[in-house]
Design an enzyme around this catalytic site. Structure first.
Site, mmCIF file in Angstrom:
data_model
loop_
_atom_site.group_PDB
_atom_site.id
_atom_site.type_symbol
_atom_site.label_atom_id
_atom_site.label_comp_id
_atom_site.label_asym_id
_atom_site.label_seq_id
_atom_site.Cartn_x
_atom_site.Cartn_y
_atom_site.Cartn_z
ATOM 1 N N GLY A 150 58.026 1.384 40.522
ATOM 2 C CA GLY A 150 58.508 2.462 39.673
ATOM 3 C C GLY A 150 59.121 1.871 38.426
ATOM 4 N N SER B 282 29.237 24.155 40.892
ATOM 5 C CA SER B 282 29.228 23.829 39.468
ATOM 6 C C SER B 282 28.096 22.866 39.140
ATOM 7 C CB SER B 282 30.552 23.158 39.111
ATOM 8 O OG SER B 282 30.610 21.890 39.741
ATOM 9 N N GLY B 283 27.481 22.305 40.164
ATOM 10 C CA GLY B 283 26.505 21.240 39.915
ATOM 11 C C GLY B 283 27.127 19.880 40.153
ATOM 12 N N GLY B 284 28.459 19.830 40.270
ATOM 13 C CA GLY B 284 29.149 18.561 40.490
ATOM 14 C C GLY B 284 29.289 18.249 41.970
ATOM 15 N N VAL B 285 29.751 17.032 42.234
ATOM 16 C CA VAL B 285 29.793 16.560 43.618
ATOM 17 C C VAL B 285 30.871 17.268 44.436
ATOM 18 C CG1 VAL B 285 31.211 14.545 42.994
ATOM 19 C CG2 VAL B 285 29.915 14.489 45.083
ATOM 20 N N ASP B 286 32.012 17.587 43.843
ATOM 21 C CA ASP B 286 33.110 18.153 44.635
ATOM 22 C C ASP B 286 32.734 19.520 45.217
ATOM 23 O OD1 ASP B 286 34.289 15.949 43.582
ATOM 24 O OD2 ASP B 286 35.559 17.031 42.159
ATOM 25 N N SER B 287 32.202 20.389 44.373
ATOM 26 C CA SER B 287 31.856 21.714 44.889
ATOM 27 C C SER B 287 30.668 21.614 45.842
ATOM 28 C CB SER B 287 31.574 22.695 43.749
ATOM 29 O OG SER B 287 30.487 22.268 42.971
ATOM 30 N N LYS C 123 38.012 10.645 45.407
ATOM 31 C CA LYS C 123 36.635 10.867 44.947
ATOM 32 C C LYS C 123 35.617 9.995 45.703
ATOM 33 C CE LYS C 123 34.192 12.822 41.550
ATOM 34 N NZ LYS C 123 34.380 14.197 41.096
#
Ligand code: XMP
Length: 526
Positions: free
Chosen positions: A68, A236-241, A382
């Site tokens: 920190g 969305s076309g992305g990997v997460d969705s 991710k």
């Protein structure tokens, strides 16, 4: 196995064996958690001031106190509950964490005579426990102004550097350790071994956290939790969705309805690829909203980037709501929230992350839609989501797709967004991506795309003078998208991209390569 579901978070807790990182504001807290998970031990980041009783509730196998920016002796410096050292749970303090451990347990921390930033050589004084199997001398990464200058009789120094006589410590009677350097960064090549020694040798972890098991358990638990309910999920076309939808499809099959809003701002062939995957492979109930005209109408005449984003967000919600209203008996809305979103939203640092998971709405869909949230990926990083996608059978092409911003090509079409300009951009962008893939460099690149500039310049084609658009090519390498370096692509590849765009994309006569880092530039141009 025990599992708990907390309705306010839509969260299932699956891991049996966990280590907590108490975050004192370190830029490396996430990295520590990832390194621990890489050793198959589940790890979560929590705020630093949880009480010992709150920590004990979660029965962690070990605690890591992060670095920190503060000085432990400064007024108001963040502290941990001193009672936690009485829990008998092993503690590893890293950098500020080590200084805090020593300060709390009666040693002395002062400003170092020489600040130490960067590589250093550590001499190991004792190979007991933490340093088992480590070479006598090792390279480490240091980043500190303060250091422990004097330890009480309760501590033993385990390592030193030329300017830091106490670079690692061990408590004589408690399972408490400290490292002044950072084992989690790659510049400390034996750092993983040190973490391994702490996790397995000191904490007695067994390393049973596996993504394959996570997938099976998550599918079973969401199936039970959702029961007979219906879930909608925006694609969305992305990997997460895509991974969110794939996991839920495994859990509830036809009771998952996916909504893909085609805003006319997607990349070339992107919509087709998503539709094919979710109708051929997963036979999901897929609704495609053809919204191009509505989006372009909303964007007509708009040049200002934030205004573009605002309008796109607004139309997206309208389209999504209208489509969702056509689907009967929906109870749940699924979102691809990831762990870094949860951390960045402040849930880990500001809320009681170990006990209360705050909701962070990343999908841009408002709470007044009135559905309960299902966020099956909110404990994952991710790279874990990508591996989970592989476990669930999604194709590599989708799993490794570069991130794409929600406002899509609109923020890469500088100035006014029109169908004609989008068409030029889409073609140029496809050439950039395809050439990088053909060169085998797609996975090494974090994001690669074309930007259509609001600039015309003079050229000559054949014998004729031209006055046409300029395209910028943007390729970056980054781990976290907070900072990025421009990709040092081979000249031959850049030459091929340039030649092909100018020859094949009508209306473009000039290509530039963006050689700006972030900061001070950003990845997107708008
Ligand atoms: P910048 O341009 O800020 O981008 O360096 C960092 C990352 O965020 C993505 N990005 C967005 N993603 N909506 C999104 O969903 C947006 O409005 C947006 N703007 C930037 C960008 O593509 C990069 O990955």
């Amino acid at each position: 196995m025990t599992s708990t579901a907390t309705p306010e978070s839509g969260q299932l807790s699956i891991a049996r064996e966990r280590v907590l990182v108490l975050d004192f504001g370190s830029q490396y807290a996430q990295l520590i958690a990832r390194r621990v998970r890489e050793q198959n031990v589940y790890c979560e980041i929590v705020r630093h001031d949880l009480s010992a009783a709150q920590i004990a509730e979660h029965a962690p196998r070990g605690l890591i106190l992060s670095g920190g920016p503060s000085s432990v002796y400064a007024p108001g410096a963040p502290k941990c509950d001193p009672e936690l050292f009485k829990l008998g749970i092993p503690v590893l303090g890293i950098c500020y964490g080590m200084q805090l451990v020593c300060d709390t347990l009666g040693s002395q921390v002062t400003s170092a005579p020489a600040r130490e930033y960067g590589r250093a050589k550590v001499k190991v004084l004792s190979h007991d426990g933490l340093f088992a199997g480590v070479a006598d001398e090792m390279d480490v990464w240091m980043s500190h102004g303060d250091q422990v200058t004097k330890v009480s009789d309760d501590f033993i120094a385990l390592a030193k550097t030329a300017t830091c006589p106490i670079a690692a410590v061990k408590h004589k009677s408690l399972p408490v350790f400290g490292l002044q350097f950072h084992p989690e960064v790659t510049h400390t090549p034996q750092g993983n071994l040190l973490l391994h020694n702490f996790l397995f040798g000191v904490c007695g972890c067994t390393g049973t956290w596996r993504l394959g098991d996570f997938a099976k358990e998550a599918v079973a638990q969401w199936r039970q939790r959702i029961g007979e309910g219906r879930v909608i999920c925006g694609l969305s076309g992305g990997v997460d969705s895509a991974v969110t939808a794939a996991l839920l499809y495994e859990a509830i099959g036809p009771r998952l309805s996916c909504i893909l809003v085609d805003n006319g701002l997607l990349r070339k062939d992107e919509q087709g690829a998503v539709v094919a995957e979710f109708t051929n492979h997963f036979k999901a109930d897929l609704h495609v909203v053809h919204g191009e005209k509505r989006f372009l109408k909303a964007l007509a005449g708009v040049k200002e980037p934030q205004e573009k984003r605002r309008r796109i967000g607004h139309v997206f919600i309208e389209c999504f709501k209208e489509e969702a209203a056509k689907i009967k008996d929906v109870q749940y809305l699924a979102q691809g929230t990831l762990y870094p979103d949860v951390i960045e939203s402040g849930a880990a640092q500001n809320g009681n992350a170990a006990t209360i998971k705050l909701h962070h709405n990343v999908g841009g869909l408002p709470a007044e839609l009135g559905f309960d949230l299902v966020e099956p990926l909110r404990d994952l990083f991710k790279d874990e989501v990508r591996r989970l996608g592989g476990e669930l059978g999604l194709p590599d092409d989708l799993i490794w797709r570069h991130p794409f911003p929600g406002p899509g090509l609109a923020v890469r079409c500088l100035g006014e967004v029109t169908k004609e300009r989008l068409e030029i951009l889409r073609e140029a962008d496809a050439i950039v991506v395809n050439e990088i893939k053909a060169a085998g460099l797609y996975r090494q690149t974090s994001q690669a795309f074309a930007v259509l500039l609001p600039v015309q310049s003079v050229g000559v084609m054949g014998d004729a003078r031209t006055y046409e658009d300029a395209v910028a090519v943007r390729c970056v390498n980054t781990d976290d998208f907070m900072t990025a370096d421009w990709s040092h692509l081979p000249y031959e590849l850049l030459a091929r991209i340039s030649t092909r765009i100018i020859n094949e994309v009508k209306g473009v006569n000039r290509v530039c390569y963006d050689i700006s880092s972030k900061p001070p530039a950003t990845i997107e141009w708008e």
